[in-house]
Design a protein around this motif. Structure first.
Motif, PDB file in Angstrom:
ATOM      1  N   ALA A 197       0.898  -1.062   0.075  1.00  0.00           N
ATOM      2  CA  ALA A 197       0.029  -0.026   0.037  1.00  0.00           C
ATOM      3  C   ALA A 197       0.995   1.205  -0.012  1.00  0.00           C
ATOM      4  CB  ALA A 197      -0.948  -0.078   1.249  1.00  0.00           C
ATOM      5  N   ALA A 198       1.936   1.139   0.681  1.00  0.00           N
ATOM      6  CA  ALA A 198       2.883   2.272   0.860  1.00  0.00           C
ATOM      7  C   ALA A 198       3.449   2.528  -0.238  1.00  0.00           C
ATOM      8  CB  ALA A 198       3.836   2.184   2.113  1.00  0.00           C
ATOM      9  N   GLU A 199       3.830   1.575  -1.235  1.00  0.00           N
ATOM     10  CA  GLU A 199       4.409   1.737  -2.301  1.00  0.00           C
ATOM     11  C   GLU A 199       3.463   1.915  -3.709  1.00  0.00           C
ATOM     12  OE1 GLU A 199       7.485   2.805  -2.604  1.00  0.00           O
ATOM     13  OE2 GLU A 199       8.596   2.196  -1.036  1.00  0.00           O
ATOM     14  N   ASN A 200       2.191   1.993  -3.369  1.00  0.00           N
ATOM     15  CA  ASN A 200       1.205   1.710  -4.494  1.00  0.00           C
ATOM     16  C   ASN A 200       1.361   0.501  -5.438  1.00  0.00           C
ATOM     17  OD1 ASN A 200      -0.950   2.663  -5.674  1.00  0.00           O
ATOM     18  ND2 ASN A 200      -0.089   4.241  -6.777  1.00  0.00           N
ATOM     19  N   VAL A 201       1.828  -0.451  -4.816  1.00  0.00           N
ATOM     20  CA  VAL A 201       1.933  -1.868  -5.688  1.00  0.00           C
ATOM     21  C   VAL A 201       0.641  -2.806  -5.150  1.00  0.00           C
ATOM     22  CG1 VAL A 201       3.268  -4.044  -5.442  1.00  0.00           C
ATOM     23  CG2 VAL A 201       4.403  -1.541  -5.346  1.00  0.00           C
ATOM     24  N   GLY A 202       0.136  -3.332  -6.576  1.00  0.00           N
ATOM     25  CA  GLY A 202      -1.003  -4.138  -6.461  1.00  0.00           C
ATOM     26  C   GLY A 202      -0.538  -5.587  -6.132  1.00  0.00           C
ATOM     27  N   ILE A 203      -1.406  -6.190  -4.941  1.00  0.00           N
ATOM     28  CA  ILE A 203      -1.117  -7.574  -4.877  1.00  0.00           C
ATOM     29  C   ILE A 203      -2.298  -8.478  -5.563  1.00  0.00           C
ATOM     30  CG2 ILE A 203      -0.969  -9.358  -2.933  1.00  0.00           C
ATOM     31  CD1 ILE A 203      -0.420  -7.050  -0.999  1.00  0.00           C
ATOM     32  N   ILE A 204      -1.454  -9.540  -6.124  1.00  0.00           N
ATOM     33  CA  ILE A 204      -2.241 -10.588  -6.985  1.00  0.00           C
ATOM     34  C   ILE A 204      -1.962 -11.868  -6.148  1.00  0.00           C
ATOM     35  CG2 ILE A 204      -2.639 -11.879  -9.286  1.00  0.00           C
ATOM     36  CD1 ILE A 204      -1.290  -9.028 -10.220  1.00  0.00           C
ATOM     37  N   SER A 205      -2.866 -12.500  -5.611  1.00  0.00           N
ATOM     38  CA  SER A 205      -2.834 -13.730  -4.821  1.00  0.00           C
ATOM     39  C   SER A 205      -3.505 -14.838  -5.293  1.00  0.00           C
ATOM     40  CB  SER A 205      -3.465 -13.442  -3.191  1.00  0.00           C
ATOM     41  OG  SER A 205      -3.333 -14.561  -2.498  1.00  0.00           O
ATOM     42  N   ASP A 206      -2.687 -15.648  -5.537  1.00  0.00           N
ATOM     43  CA  ASP A 206      -3.202 -17.103  -6.276  1.00  0.00           C
ATOM     44  C   ASP A 206      -3.628 -17.968  -4.930  1.00  0.00           C
ATOM     45  OD1 ASP A 206      -3.500 -19.677  -7.108  1.00  0.00           O
ATOM     46  OD2 ASP A 206      -1.852 -19.608  -8.522  1.00  0.00           O
ATOM     47  N   GLU A 207      -4.697 -18.265  -4.881  1.00  0.00           N
ATOM     48  CA  GLU A 207      -5.498 -18.764  -3.548  1.00  0.00           C
ATOM     49  C   GLU A 207      -5.931 -20.084  -3.891  1.00  0.00           C
ATOM     50  OE1 GLU A 207      -7.639 -15.526  -1.746  1.00  0.00           O
ATOM     51  OE2 GLU A 207      -5.647 -14.469  -1.630  1.00  0.00           O
ATOM     52  N   VAL A 208      -5.557 -20.825  -5.050  1.00  0.00           N
ATOM     53  CA  VAL A 208      -6.151 -22.007  -5.469  1.00  0.00           C
ATOM     54  C   VAL A 208      -5.912 -23.181  -4.053  1.00  0.00           C
ATOM     55  CG1 VAL A 208      -4.107 -23.139  -6.420  1.00  0.00           C
ATOM     56  CG2 VAL A 208      -6.281 -23.389  -7.591  1.00  0.00           C
ATOM     57  N   TYR A 209      -5.023 -23.137  -3.393  1.00  0.00           N
ATOM     58  CA  TYR A 209      -5.003 -24.048  -2.501  1.00  0.00           C
ATOM     59  C   TYR A 209      -5.473 -23.673  -0.804  1.00  0.00           C
ATOM     60  CZ  TYR A 209      -1.866 -26.361  -5.493  1.00  0.00           C
ATOM     61  OH  TYR A 209      -1.297 -27.283  -6.716  1.00  0.00           O
TER      62      TYR A 209
END
Ligand code: PLP
Length: 387
Positions: A197-209
């Motif tokens: 959030a501080a660096e304005n970076v998006g998080i993409i989380s693969d939650e298949v498990y």
């Protein structure tokens, strides 16, 4: 030996475009139909047990035109605007990257994305196919030979990530790490959410498990963590419906709308048979998770006894369909699968499918029904004896 691990790097296209090396290795092995297949990270589940999920009835069902995003929204307790469909997590990775990256404006961070390793190949390769540079970061202990490596979650290298984050537009990770089965710690998750959030970076989380932990404290999907986070999931692994290719992305309404528009250009629509079959399965999903936990509980106990006999100090990951063990130093699990394991009818997954440093690690899945899993133990016993 071939390079079967995911390859990070610059944009990738044209005649030399990289495939996912291990798929070329794995599919022929899977087709050998070895008697003791411990490679399957998706739950083998007999869906025909449920009358409403009978395959012939499913195909005969008329598609009523409802919006499948509604089922997902209700189950995940989000708004329907936060959901985009995807033909499996694998496609969802590309859709989420397209939605979560900043617009291409010529800046460094608009052309670079951080990718976690060890990894499922497409999480590292998809960004490169989309014209991005995939910048790898490791989530693994420095001392892979240390006693703890097999007994606790692997941690983020916060120092390394702090340097990378200001130079990228987004980051891809898989909270339940393949091949160890250990989840991202709560502490690391909180740190990552704040740092991104501080660096304005998006998080993409693969939650298949992740869904095997639904209802437990360890169930912490990223989409709950803020508008800069997206979760991708499918019915493939925890629900045993790999062939369906039914998946979804959950993000902020704006990002989910972007993912939906990306789908329009990449694929048009999700295949209707996937949607119809997913609808049949939907009312029974929780039942499958109960079965997955039962198998986890019984099979890890069985496996633990065998590993102890061979002197391994191994703690099973608490919420997983598989785990990984470190074999003696000089062992290479690719070679073992091609030779000793083949002769014993065993198939497990070599660790260097996920990271080049995991050549002497082997992933063992405990997705089989306990009676069947027990039948593999005598041969696994011989294999471990001979290493
Ligand atoms: C981490 C991870 N994500 C996604 C997938 C595939 O998911 P899907 O079948 O929904 O594309 C796999 C399959 O092995 C995987 O290991």
């Amino acid at each position: 030996l071939p390079e079967n691990w995911p390859l990070a790097g610059s944009p990738d296209r044209g005649v030399d475009l990289h495939g996912v090396g291990y798929i070329d290795w794995y599919i022929p092995k899977m087709r050998e139909k070895r008697d003791h297949d411990l490679s399957k990270s998706g739950l083998p589940y007999d869906w025909a047990l449920h009358e409403s999920a009978d395959s012939s009835k499913m195909l005969a069902m008329a598609w009523a035109g409802e919006d499948p995003r509604q089922w997902i929204a209700e189950r995940e307790q989000v708004s329907v605007e936060q959901v985009a469909l995807a033909q499996g997590v694998t496609q969802g990775i590309s859709l989420a990257i397209l939605a979560m990256m900043p617009p291409a404006d010529g800046s460094q961070r608009s052309s670079r994305i951080a990718v976690e390793m060890p990894a499922y190949g497409p999480t590292v390769h998809a960004p490169r196919l989309l014209g991005l540079e995939a910048v790898p970061f490791d989530r693994m202990p420095e001392d892979l030979d240390g006693a703890e490596a097999m007994n606790e979650p692997w941690l983020l290298d916060r120092g390394q990530l702090s340097k990378i984050l200001p130079t990228v537009g987004a980051l891809v990770l898989t909270p339940v790490l393949n091949p160890t089965g250990w989840g991202l710690t709560k502490d690391d998750q909180e740190w990552l959410v704040a740092a991104c959030a501080a660096e304005n970076v998006g998080i993409i989380s693969d939650e298949v498990y992740l869904d095997i932990s639904r209802g437990y404290e360890s169930y912490r999907p990223f989409h709950r963590e803020g508008a800069h986070c997206a979760s991708i999931n499918s019915l493939t692994k925890c629900y045993g419906l790999e062939a369906l290719r039914f998946g979804w992305v959950i993000a902020s309404p704006e990002r989910a709308a972007a993912a939906r528009r990306a789908l329009q250009s990449i694929q048009g629509e999700i295949a209707t048979p996937s949607i119809i079959l997913a609808k049949c399965a939907w009312p029974h999903l929780d039942r499958v998770l109960i079965e997955a936990r039962k198998r986890h509980y019984e099979n890890t106990a069985t496996l633990g006894i065998l590993l102890k006999k061979h002197g391994y100090s191994w703690t099973p990951p608490p919420d997983a369909l598989f785990g990984a063990i470190r074999l003696p130093d000089l062992a290479n699990s690719f070679e073992i699968m091609d030779m000793q394991a083949r002769d014993l009818g065993i198939l497990a997954v070599p660790g260097d499918m996920f990271h080049p440093k995991l050549g002497n690690w082997m992933r063992i899945s405990w997705t089989a029904p306990p009676d069947e899993f027990k039948k593999s133990i005598p041969n696994l016993d011989i294999l471990l004896q001979n290493l």
